[in-house]
Structure formats: C-alpha cells, structure tokens
Motif scaffolding. Structure first.
Motif, PDB file in Angstrom:
ATOM      1  N   LYS A 284       0.829  -1.206   0.000  1.00 33.41           N
ATOM      2  CA  LYS A 284       0.000   0.000   0.000  1.00 33.41           C
ATOM      3  C   LYS A 284       0.866   1.260   0.000  1.00 33.41           C
ATOM      4  O   LYS A 284       0.539   2.248  -0.665  1.00 33.41           O
ATOM      5  CB  LYS A 284      -0.923  -0.009   1.219  1.00 33.41           C
ATOM      6  CG  LYS A 284      -2.015  -1.067   1.158  1.00 33.41           C
ATOM      7  CD  LYS A 284      -2.839  -1.104   2.432  1.00 33.41           C
ATOM      8  CE  LYS A 284      -3.642   0.175   2.605  1.00 33.41           C
ATOM      9  NZ  LYS A 284      -4.531   0.099   3.786  1.00 33.41           N
ATOM     10  N   GLU A 285       1.976   1.207   0.724  1.00 39.37           N
ATOM     11  CA  GLU A 285       2.892   2.353   0.731  1.00 39.37           C
ATOM     12  C   GLU A 285       3.483   2.585  -0.651  1.00 39.37           C
ATOM     13  O   GLU A 285       3.626   3.736  -1.104  1.00 39.37           O
ATOM     14  CB  GLU A 285       4.007   2.111   1.749  1.00 39.37           C
ATOM     15  CG  GLU A 285       4.967   3.280   1.899  1.00 39.37           C
ATOM     16  CD  GLU A 285       6.020   3.041   2.954  1.00 39.37           C
ATOM     17  OE1 GLU A 285       6.941   3.877   3.073  1.00 39.37           O
ATOM     18  OE2 GLU A 285       5.940   2.013   3.663  1.00 39.37           O
ATOM     19  N   LEU A 286       3.797   1.496  -1.346  1.00 39.82           N
ATOM     20  CA  LEU A 286       4.333   1.604  -2.703  1.00 39.82           C
ATOM     21  C   LEU A 286       3.288   2.204  -3.646  1.00 39.82           C
ATOM     22  O   LEU A 286       3.607   3.064  -4.481  1.00 39.82           O
ATOM     23  CB  LEU A 286       4.766   0.224  -3.192  1.00 39.82           C
ATOM     24  CG  LEU A 286       5.365   0.137  -4.597  1.00 39.82           C
ATOM     25  CD1 LEU A 286       6.605   1.013  -4.712  1.00 39.82           C
ATOM     26  CD2 LEU A 286       5.701  -1.307  -4.932  1.00 39.82           C
ATOM     27  N   ILE A 287       2.041   1.784  -3.513  1.00 43.41           N
ATOM     28  CA  ILE A 287       0.971   2.316  -4.361  1.00 43.41           C
ATOM     29  C   ILE A 287       0.754   3.797  -4.082  1.00 43.41           C
ATOM     30  O   ILE A 287       0.514   4.592  -5.001  1.00 43.41           O
ATOM     31  CB  ILE A 287      -0.325   1.522  -4.138  1.00 43.41           C
ATOM     32  CG1 ILE A 287      -0.156   0.085  -4.626  1.00 43.41           C
ATOM     33  CG2 ILE A 287      -1.503   2.175  -4.859  1.00 43.41           C
ATOM     34  CD1 ILE A 287      -1.275  -0.851  -4.228  1.00 43.41           C
ATOM     35  N   ASP A 288       0.862   4.194  -2.817  1.00 44.88           N
ATOM     36  CA  ASP A 288       0.702   5.612  -2.477  1.00 44.88           C
ATOM     37  C   ASP A 288       1.809   6.450  -3.118  1.00 44.88           C
ATOM     38  O   ASP A 288       1.571   7.581  -3.557  1.00 44.88           O
ATOM     39  CB  ASP A 288       0.708   5.788  -0.958  1.00 44.88           C
ATOM     40  CG  ASP A 288       0.267   7.182  -0.546  1.00 44.88           C
ATOM     41  OD1 ASP A 288      -0.848   7.596  -0.923  1.00 44.88           O
ATOM     42  OD2 ASP A 288       1.034   7.877   0.144  1.00 44.88           O
ATOM     43  N   SER A 289       3.015   5.887  -3.191  1.00 38.61           N
ATOM     44  CA  SER A 289       4.106   6.619  -3.856  1.00 38.61           C
ATOM     45  C   SER A 289       3.838   6.739  -5.355  1.00 38.61           C
ATOM     46  O   SER A 289       4.207   7.735  -5.984  1.00 38.61           O
ATOM     47  CB  SER A 289       5.445   5.925  -3.604  1.00 38.61           C
ATOM     48  OG  SER A 289       5.544   4.707  -4.322  1.00 38.61           O
ATOM     49  N   LEU A 290       3.169   5.725  -5.943  1.00 42.81           N
ATOM     50  CA  LEU A 290       2.750   5.823  -7.344  1.00 42.81           C
ATOM     51  C   LEU A 290       1.768   6.977  -7.521  1.00 42.81           C
ATOM     52  O   LEU A 290       1.872   7.776  -8.456  1.00 42.81           O
ATOM     53  CB  LEU A 290       2.073   4.524  -7.791  1.00 42.81           C
ATOM     54  CG  LEU A 290       2.932   3.303  -8.108  1.00 42.81           C
ATOM     55  CD1 LEU A 290       2.028   2.134  -8.479  1.00 42.81           C
ATOM     56  CD2 LEU A 290       3.904   3.588  -9.228  1.00 42.81           C
ATOM     57  N   ARG A 291       0.801   7.043  -6.614  1.00 45.37           N
ATOM     58  CA  ARG A 291      -0.235   8.084  -6.713  1.00 45.37           C
ATOM     59  C   ARG A 291       0.390   9.474  -6.653  1.00 45.37           C
ATOM     60  O   ARG A 291      -0.011  10.360  -7.419  1.00 45.37           O
ATOM     61  CB  ARG A 291      -1.241   7.917  -5.556  1.00 45.37           C
ATOM     62  CG  ARG A 291      -2.387   8.908  -5.586  1.00 45.37           C
ATOM     63  CD  ARG A 291      -3.178   8.856  -4.288  1.00 45.37           C
ATOM     64  NE  ARG A 291      -2.353   9.234  -3.162  1.00 45.37           N
ATOM     65  CZ  ARG A 291      -2.100  10.512  -2.815  1.00 45.37           C
ATOM     66  NH1 ARG A 291      -2.611  11.497  -3.525  1.00 45.37           N
ATOM     67  NH2 ARG A 291      -1.350  10.781  -1.782  1.00 45.37           N
ATOM     68  N   GLU A 292       1.362   9.684  -5.773  1.00 47.50           N
ATOM     69  CA  GLU A 292       1.992  11.004  -5.662  1.00 47.50           C
ATOM     70  C   GLU A 292       2.662  11.417  -6.963  1.00 47.50           C
ATOM     71  O   GLU A 292       2.613  12.593  -7.356  1.00 47.50           O
ATOM     72  CB  GLU A 292       3.001  10.982  -4.507  1.00 47.50           C
ATOM     73  CG  GLU A 292       2.369  10.877  -3.126  1.00 47.50           C
ATOM     74  CD  GLU A 292       3.395  10.823  -2.024  1.00 47.50           C
ATOM     75  OE1 GLU A 292       4.619  10.785  -2.351  1.00 47.50           O
ATOM     76  OE2 GLU A 292       3.006  10.808  -0.839  1.00 47.50           O
ATOM     77  N   GLN A 293       3.310  10.477  -7.624  1.00 44.75           N
ATOM     78  CA  GLN A 293       3.965  10.788  -8.894  1.00 44.75           C
ATOM     79  C   GLN A 293       2.966  11.009 -10.007  1.00 44.75           C
ATOM     80  O   GLN A 293       3.130  11.891 -10.852  1.00 44.75           O
ATOM     81  CB  GLN A 293       4.935   9.654  -9.265  1.00 44.75           C
ATOM     82  CG  GLN A 293       6.118   9.510  -8.350  1.00 44.75           C
ATOM     83  CD  GLN A 293       7.044  10.710  -8.385  1.00 44.75           C
ATOM     84  OE1 GLN A 293       7.193  11.364  -9.419  1.00 44.75           O
ATOM     85  NE2 GLN A 293       7.666  11.018  -7.275  1.00 44.75           N
ATOM     86  N   VAL A 294       1.893  10.212 -10.016  1.00 41.25           N
ATOM     87  CA  VAL A 294       0.879  10.314 -11.077  1.00 41.25           C
ATOM     88  C   VAL A 294       0.195  11.681 -11.061  1.00 41.25           C
ATOM     89  O   VAL A 294      -0.233  12.180 -12.111  1.00 41.25           O
ATOM     90  CB  VAL A 294      -0.155   9.168 -10.911  1.00 41.25           C
ATOM     91  CG1 VAL A 294      -1.416   9.456 -11.709  1.00 41.25           C
ATOM     92  CG2 VAL A 294       0.456   7.853 -11.346  1.00 41.25           C
ATOM     93  N   LEU A 295       0.105  12.307  -9.895  1.00 37.19           N
ATOM     94  CA  LEU A 295      -0.550  13.617  -9.794  1.00 37.19           C
ATOM     95  C   LEU A 295       0.163  14.683 -10.621  1.00 37.19           C
ATOM     96  O   LEU A 295      -0.388  15.768 -10.844  1.00 37.19           O
ATOM     97  CB  LEU A 295      -0.617  14.058  -8.325  1.00 37.19           C
ATOM     98  CG  LEU A 295      -1.565  13.237  -7.440  1.00 37.19           C
ATOM     99  CD1 LEU A 295      -1.484  13.719  -5.980  1.00 37.19           C
ATOM    100  CD2 LEU A 295      -2.996  13.314  -7.942  1.00 37.19           C
ATOM    101  N   ASN A 296       1.376  14.389 -11.079  1.00 37.24           N
ATOM    102  CA  ASN A 296       2.115  15.338 -11.921  1.00 37.24           C
ATOM    103  C   ASN A 296       1.882  15.123 -13.416  1.00 37.24           C
ATOM    104  O   ASN A 296       2.368  15.902 -14.234  1.00 37.24           O
ATOM    105  CB  ASN A 296       3.628  15.217 -11.643  1.00 37.24           C
ATOM    106  CG  ASN A 296       4.000  15.590 -10.233  1.00 37.24           C
ATOM    107  OD1 ASN A 296       3.577  16.632  -9.743  1.00 37.24           O
ATOM    108  ND2 ASN A 296       4.759  14.746  -9.558  1.00 37.24           N
ATOM    109  N   ILE A 297       1.165  14.049 -13.763  1.00 41.85           N
ATOM    110  CA  ILE A 297       1.001  13.690 -15.183  1.00 41.85           C
ATOM    111  C   ILE A 297      -0.258  14.341 -15.745  1.00 41.85           C
ATOM    112  O   ILE A 297      -1.325  14.302 -15.128  1.00 41.85           O
ATOM    113  CB  ILE A 297       0.922  12.163 -15.360  1.00 41.85           C
ATOM    114  CG1 ILE A 297       2.204  11.508 -14.844  1.00 41.85           C
ATOM    115  CG2 ILE A 297       0.686  11.800 -16.813  1.00 41.85           C
ATOM    116  CD1 ILE A 297       3.445  11.893 -15.613  1.00 41.85           C
ATOM    117  N   ALA A 298      -0.157  14.928 -16.932  1.00 40.72           N
ATOM    118  CA  ALA A 298      -1.310  15.594 -17.565  1.00 40.72           C
ATOM    119  C   ALA A 298      -2.289  14.572 -18.115  1.00 40.72           C
ATOM    120  O   ALA A 298      -1.929  13.437 -18.408  1.00 40.72           O
ATOM    121  CB  ALA A 298      -0.813  16.493 -18.704  1.00 40.72           C
TER     122      ALA A 298
END
Length: 298
Positions: A284-298
């Motif tokens: 779950k921690e790994l998935i949350d780190s994915l979400r943080e990065q995805v928030l920068n994608i258009a």
C-alpha cells in the motif's frame, strides 16, 4: 510534428517552462510560458494593449496541453521614433495664436518648441491598437508557437523522468505480488497447523481430522486472496501499458492507483499472518508513492 502530435505520443508532465524572444519591425518581444499542476486546464494571459486580438488563437493552441494551470506572459519593447507621434495642425495653430495674443499684451521671451508641443492636443501618440502591424502580430504569434514547443518539450522530459520512476515501482510491485502469492499458496496447511495449536491437546482429542480439515478449509476460503492478487496484477499491467502508450493518461493513471489501493487494502485485511499483513502494508505504501507521482502527469 505539431504540438498535438507530440502530446498524443508522449506522456506530459503538468510542470514546465518555455520561452522565446525576437523582433519584428520596431518591436522587440519575449514570450514566457509556465505550467503547474491543476485538476483541469486553466489558461491565464498577460498581454500588452494592442495584442489582445491574438488571444483567441493562442488559447486554441494551448488546449493541446489538456491539464495544468498555464500562464502566458508577453513583454513588448518598441523603439522610439518620430513617426510614433503626430502633430495636430489645428491645435498647433491655435497654440501659436494663443502665444501671439499673450506676447501682444506683455513682454516675454519666445516660447521654446517643446513648450508649445507640450500644450494639450498639439502632440499625440497614435492609439495603442495601431502600434502593431500585421507583420509584427504574425511574428508574435510565431514566437508564441516556439515558446509553446519549448514548454511541451520541458513537460515531456519531466514526464519521461516520472515515467521511469513509475515503471521501476511497477516492477517492484510485480515482484512483491509474486512473493505474496507464493507465501499464501500454502495458506490451508498453515491455518490447519494454527488450529491444532490453538485447540490444544485436550480439545484435540475430541476433534476429528475431518472436522479439523473442514474448519481449515472454511478459514482458507475466507483468507483466499487469489482474486485480489489477480486484479492487482491486471491493474499493474494496465498501468504500465498506459505509460508506454503516452498521451493524456493522467486521469486514467489516477483511477488505476485508486483501484490498486482498494484491492491492496482488501488483500491486507485478508492476509492470515502478521508478517504477511506487513507485506500488504508495504504494498500500500508503494501504491501511495505511485499516486503522488501520477498527480504530476497531464
């Protein structure tokens, strides 16, 4: 390749900067474009007087960005020249006549030319909207397109860096899911052993092996995480495919991170041991780190 084509084949970050400068006629210009994260596409223009006629077409070009708060700022400098001003002959004649009337009634020095030109209505600049020629406006538009190309390139390069991080973390997730699947493969046997230990020697004498197997099977069914692991693997594969496909993938990637987190939460709750639950929490921690990065994608 047009900006639309570039956006269709590459991931784009929502952060970036692009600039361009040049000159046309007697005008020196500089465009600066900046973009930052936003839920949708928010366009903001700061244009000098006389260039507003360009805004509609420029907005149409920026729609290729899909998402982000984009600020477009144009700086103009015009070379001063005598042709930039005009003399109103009637106002000049009236001013000279007024000076003559004053001199007729009193002794005074001749007025300096700049004093007469400074009288109201004698000297004036043309209206701002006439300051730019068609050639100059065309140059400004071309300069904007150049700055936009630089912005798109910056956003793409940033997205390439983010994409590499996301792909690496997806690979890590795939390894973690495989490890959890292997650990849970013998869940029924583990549950049976735990039941025997919990029942103890006294109760075990009154519990048949068949009953013990039935109870273990029921608990194993409740603890079965095959479907969650299967869905997590499918979502991870879809996530990586979107990274390769590119384009305006940000919203779909965000949706997949939500689905990944939902499945990971269910998985963690069903895992049969504290050690495995710790693996679920790491996931779950790994998935949350994915979400943080995805928030920068258009």
């Amino acid at each position: 390749m047009s900006s639309g084509d570039a956006e269709a084949t590459h991931l784009q970050s929502m952060t970036g900067y692009g600039a361009a400068e040049g000159a046309a006629g007697s005008v020196n210009w500089r465009w600066e474009l900046r973009s930052v994260n936003a839920k949708g596409l928010d366009l903001k223009f700061r244009l000098p007087t006389g260039t507003e006629v360009l805004e509609s077409d420029l907005r149409a070009e920026l729609r290729a960005l899909h998402r982000g708060t984009v600020s477009a700022h144009l700086k103009l400098e015009r070379e001063e020249s005598a042709q930039a001003f005009s003399v109103d002959e009637d106002a000049l004649s009236a001013a000279i006549a007024a000076v003559d009337r004053v001199r007729a009634k009193t002794t005074c020095a001749d007025p300096r030319p700049e004093a007469i030109l400074g009288m109201r209505g004698v000297l004036s600049a043309p209206p701002p909207e006439t300051l730019l020629t068609e050639e100059e406006l065309a140059s400004l538009h071309a300069g904007f397109s150049t700055a936009l190309h630089a912005l798109l390139l910056a956003r793409r390069q940033e997205a390439d860096r983010i994409g590499a991080v996301l792909d690496e973390r997806c690979e890590d997730m795939t390894r973690r899911l495989a490890a959890i699947r292997e650990k849970t493969a013998g869940a029924r046997e583990q549950i049976a052993e735990r039941l025997r230990a919990q029942l103890g020697e006294l109760l075990a004498e009154h519990v048949t092996e068949d009953r013990l197997a039935q109870e273990a099977a029921m608990l194993a069914i409740k603890a079965d995480v095959t479907e969650e692991l299967d869905r997590l693997e499918v979502h991870t594969t879809s996530f990586r495919e979107l990274l390769v496909k590119g384009g305006a993938a940000g919203r779909r990637l965000e949706f997949l991170t939500q689905e990944l987190m939902r499945e990971a939460s269910t998985l963690t709750a069903k895992l049969p041991s504290a050690a495995m639950k710790s693996d679920g929490l790491d996931l779950k921690e790994l998935i949350d780190s994915l979400r943080e990065q995805v928030l920068n994608i258009a």
